[in-house]
Design a protein around this motif. Structure first.
Motif, PDB file in Angstrom:
ATOM      1  N   ARG A  56      18.493   1.504   2.769  1.00 18.25           N
ATOM      2  CA  ARG A  56      19.051   2.717   3.374  1.00 18.25           C
ATOM      3  C   ARG A  56      18.013   3.425   4.234  1.00 18.25           C
ATOM      4  N   ARG A  57      16.764   3.484   3.753  1.00 16.89           N
ATOM      5  CA  ARG A  57      15.688   4.139   4.502  1.00 16.89           C
ATOM      6  C   ARG A  57      15.407   3.394   5.807  1.00 16.89           C
ATOM      7  N   THR A  58      15.401   2.066   5.756  1.00 12.16           N
ATOM      8  CA  THR A  58      15.178   1.259   6.956  1.00 12.16           C
ATOM      9  C   THR A  58      16.286   1.499   7.982  1.00 12.16           C
ATOM     10  N   THR A  59      17.527   1.579   7.491  1.00 15.80           N
ATOM     11  CA  THR A  59      18.668   1.830   8.374  1.00 15.80           C
ATOM     12  C   THR A  59      18.559   3.210   9.025  1.00 15.80           C
ATOM     13  N   LEU A  60      18.189   4.214   8.237  1.00 14.87           N
ATOM     14  CA  LEU A  60      18.045   5.574   8.776  1.00 14.87           C
ATOM     15  C   LEU A  60      16.917   5.627   9.805  1.00 14.87           C
ATOM     16  N   GLU A  61      15.816   4.954   9.532  1.00 12.01           N
ATOM     17  CA  GLU A  61      14.698   4.952  10.486  1.00 12.01           C
ATOM     18  C   GLU A  61      15.132   4.358  11.815  1.00 12.01           C
ATOM     19  N   ALA A  62      15.884   3.257  11.768  1.00 12.32           N
ATOM     20  CA  ALA A  62      16.377   2.637  13.003  1.00 12.32           C
ATOM     21  C   ALA A  62      17.327   3.575  13.741  1.00 12.32           C
ATOM     22  N   SER A  63      18.183   4.271  13.000  1.00 15.09           N
ATOM     23  CA  SER A  63      19.127   5.202  13.619  1.00 15.09           C
ATOM     24  C   SER A  63      18.402   6.401  14.230  1.00 15.09           C
ATOM     25  N   LEU A  64      17.351   6.872  13.555  1.00  9.61           N
ATOM     26  CA  LEU A  64      16.567   7.986  14.090  1.00  9.61           C
ATOM     27  C   LEU A  64      15.880   7.583  15.396  1.00  9.61           C
ATOM     28  N   ARG A  65      15.393   6.361  15.451  1.00 13.15           N
ATOM     29  CA  ARG A  65      14.795   5.866  16.695  1.00 13.15           C
ATOM     30  C   ARG A  65      15.846   5.849  17.820  1.00 13.15           C
ATOM     31  N   GLU A  66      17.058   5.438  17.489  1.00 17.96           N
ATOM     32  CA  GLU A  66      18.138   5.428  18.483  1.00 17.96           C
ATOM     33  C   GLU A  66      18.392   6.830  19.020  1.00 17.96           C
ATOM     34  N   VAL A  67      18.371   7.821  18.127  1.00 18.75           N
ATOM     35  CA  VAL A  67      18.583   9.209  18.544  1.00 18.75           C
ATOM     36  C   VAL A  67      17.469   9.653  19.493  1.00 18.75           C
TER      37      VAL A  67
ATOM     38  N   PHE B  20       8.951   8.068   7.444  1.00 15.24           N
ATOM     39  CA  PHE B  20       9.326   6.997   8.363  1.00 15.24           C
ATOM     40  C   PHE B  20       8.125   6.605   9.224  1.00 15.24           C
ATOM     41  N   ASP B  21       8.171   5.380   9.704  1.00 13.12           N
ATOM     42  CA  ASP B  21       7.105   4.889  10.578  1.00 13.12           C
ATOM     43  C   ASP B  21       7.419   5.297  12.015  1.00 13.12           C
ATOM     44  N   ILE B  22       7.398   6.600  12.257  1.00 12.16           N
ATOM     45  CA  ILE B  22       7.747   7.163  13.558  1.00 12.16           C
ATOM     46  C   ILE B  22       6.760   8.282  13.891  1.00 12.16           C
ATOM     47  N   THR B  23       6.325   8.317  15.137  1.00 10.90           N
ATOM     48  CA  THR B  23       5.478   9.403  15.639  1.00 10.90           C
ATOM     49  C   THR B  23       6.230  10.132  16.755  1.00 10.90           C
ATOM     50  N   TYR B  24       6.264  11.467  16.668  1.00 11.27           N
ATOM     51  CA  TYR B  24       6.895  12.247  17.723  1.00 11.27           C
ATOM     52  C   TYR B  24       5.893  13.257  18.263  1.00 11.27           C
ATOM     53  N   VAL B  25       6.258  13.960  19.326  1.00 15.34           N
ATOM     54  CA  VAL B  25       5.325  14.857  20.012  1.00 15.34           C
ATOM     55  C   VAL B  25       5.848  16.285  19.997  1.00 15.34           C
TER      56      VAL B  25
ATOM     57  N   ARG C 162      14.313  17.879   6.423  1.00 12.83           N
ATOM     58  CA  ARG C 162      13.235  18.618   7.103  1.00 12.83           C
ATOM     59  C   ARG C 162      12.541  17.739   8.144  1.00 12.83           C
ATOM     60  N   GLU C 163      12.157  16.525   7.751  1.00 13.19           N
ATOM     61  CA  GLU C 163      11.441  15.653   8.692  1.00 13.19           C
ATOM     62  C   GLU C 163      12.344  15.199   9.838  1.00 13.19           C
ATOM     63  N   VAL C 164      13.579  14.859   9.531  1.00 11.92           N
ATOM     64  CA  VAL C 164      14.497  14.381  10.561  1.00 11.92           C
ATOM     65  C   VAL C 164      14.752  15.470  11.609  1.00 11.92           C
ATOM     66  N   LEU C 165      15.020  16.686  11.164  1.00 13.90           N
ATOM     67  CA  LEU C 165      15.301  17.768  12.108  1.00 13.90           C
ATOM     68  C   LEU C 165      14.061  18.180  12.895  1.00 13.90           C
ATOM     69  N   ARG C 166      12.911  18.230  12.249  1.00 13.82           N
ATOM     70  CA  ARG C 166      11.680  18.536  12.986  1.00 13.82           C
ATOM     71  C   ARG C 166      11.469  17.527  14.103  1.00 13.82           C
ATOM     72  N   CYS C 167      11.644  16.267  13.777  1.00  9.94           N
ATOM     73  CA  CYS C 167      11.435  15.200  14.752  1.00  9.94           C
ATOM     74  C   CYS C 167      12.361  15.361  15.953  1.00  9.94           C
ATOM     75  N   ILE C 168      13.647  15.564  15.700  1.00  7.19           N
ATOM     76  CA  ILE C 168      14.628  15.641  16.793  1.00  7.19           C
ATOM     77  C   ILE C 168      14.458  16.930  17.599  1.00  7.19           C
ATOM     78  N   LEU C 169      14.376  18.065  16.916  1.00  7.92           N
ATOM     79  CA  LEU C 169      14.300  19.352  17.626  1.00  7.92           C
ATOM     80  C   LEU C 169      13.027  19.456  18.464  1.00  7.92           C
ATOM     81  N   HIS C 170      11.882  19.074  17.890  1.00 12.96           N
ATOM     82  CA  HIS C 170      10.633  19.151  18.655  1.00 12.96           C
ATOM     83  C   HIS C 170      10.636  18.175  19.832  1.00 12.96           C
ATOM     84  N   THR C 171      11.260  17.010  19.660  1.00 17.65           N
ATOM     85  CA  THR C 171      11.326  16.044  20.757  1.00 17.65           C
ATOM     86  C   THR C 171      12.118  16.628  21.924  1.00 17.65           C
ATOM     87  N   ILE C 172      13.239  17.278  21.627  1.00 14.18           N
ATOM     88  CA  ILE C 172      14.050  17.879  22.689  1.00 14.18           C
ATOM     89  C   ILE C 172      13.277  19.001  23.391  1.00 14.18           C
ATOM     90  N   VAL C 173      12.702  19.917  22.603  1.00 16.35           N
ATOM     91  CA  VAL C 173      11.976  21.057  23.190  1.00 16.35           C
ATOM     92  C   VAL C 173      10.789  20.572  24.012  1.00 16.35           C
TER      93      VAL C 173
END
Length: 220
Positions: A149-160, A48-53, A19-30
């Motif tokens: 694993r969580r740290t790795t995913l957070e870094a990958s999400l930032r890359e996306v 994750f230690d990430i803020t999106y808009v 839920r959090e990963v998809l919200r972050c990516i989809l809202h960032t694109i839109v």
């Protein structure tokens, strides 16, 4: 009309992270494809230690959340499987009228493919299986593995997210003009496609769109 396509880096997630990963990516694109008077809303992720808009549009939030819930329901029926979510922006144009119809046709001008591998968390092997690790606390070892694993995913999400920003900054010429740029927030028509109960049906739907929009330009 050619369709620009962006294949985002695959992310390995657990079901509770979807839920959090998809919200972050989809809202960032839109958000990056919204025009006019946008009222940005910062959202801090809980996992994750990430803020999106977000662009602050209630209907957009509702539509995205509905699709995410549908995807999570699909994942529950197809565990431990790779999958793809497609966010497509399009224009609607009147097709040449015939004697009996006046058909409106969709022309897709941009598509984003979000690639997820929803994996089930692997349990740590017991000391009985590995006697040499008998001094290791299984719970402590599992917590450490989850943290890594969580740290790795957070870094990958930032890359996306950086991949999204790079794409929207480099690919602008294909974005359609809007008729009235001073009418507030403008969200281009879009749709979110998730896998169906039949994987072949999802694949055929993607092929149909590619035929409608012409050969796409890929950016990975």
């Amino acid at each position: 009309m050619n369709c620009e396509v962006c294949q985002l880096k695959e992310l390995e997630v657990e079901q509770f992270e979807i839920r959090e990963v998809l919200r972050c990516i989809l809202h960032t694109i839109v958000f990056h494809r919204a025009l006019g008077l946008v009222r940005p809303k910062d959202i801090d992720l809980e996992l994750f230690d990430i803020t999106y808009v977000q662009c602050g549009d209630v209907e957009v939030e509702k539509k995205i959340d509905e699709k995410i819930e549908q995807f999570i329901n699909w994942v529950e029926k197809h565990p431990n499987k790779k999958s793809q979510i497609c966010l497509s922006f399009y224009q609607e144009k009147n097709k040449q009228a015939s004697w009996f119809t006046n058909k409106i046709e969709r022309f897709y001008w941009e598509q984003w493919y979000i690639n997820l591998h929803v994996a089930q968390h692997l349990k740590i092997h017991s000391a009985k299986t590995h006697p040499q690790k008998i001094l290791v606390d299984p719970e402590e070892s599992e917590l450490e593995e989850r943290s890594i694993r969580r740290t790795t995913l957070e870094a990958s999400l930032r890359e996306v997210l950086f991949q999204v920003i790079k794409f929207v900054n480099e690919k602008k010429d294909h974005v359609p003009a809007i008729p009235s740029p001073d009418c507030g927030v403008v969200i281009f028509p879009y749709e979110i496609t998730i896998p169906s109960s039949s994987d072949s049906a999802f694949g055929m739907d993607m092929i149909k769109r590619m035929l409608q929009t012409g050969h796409p330009t890929m950016l990975s």
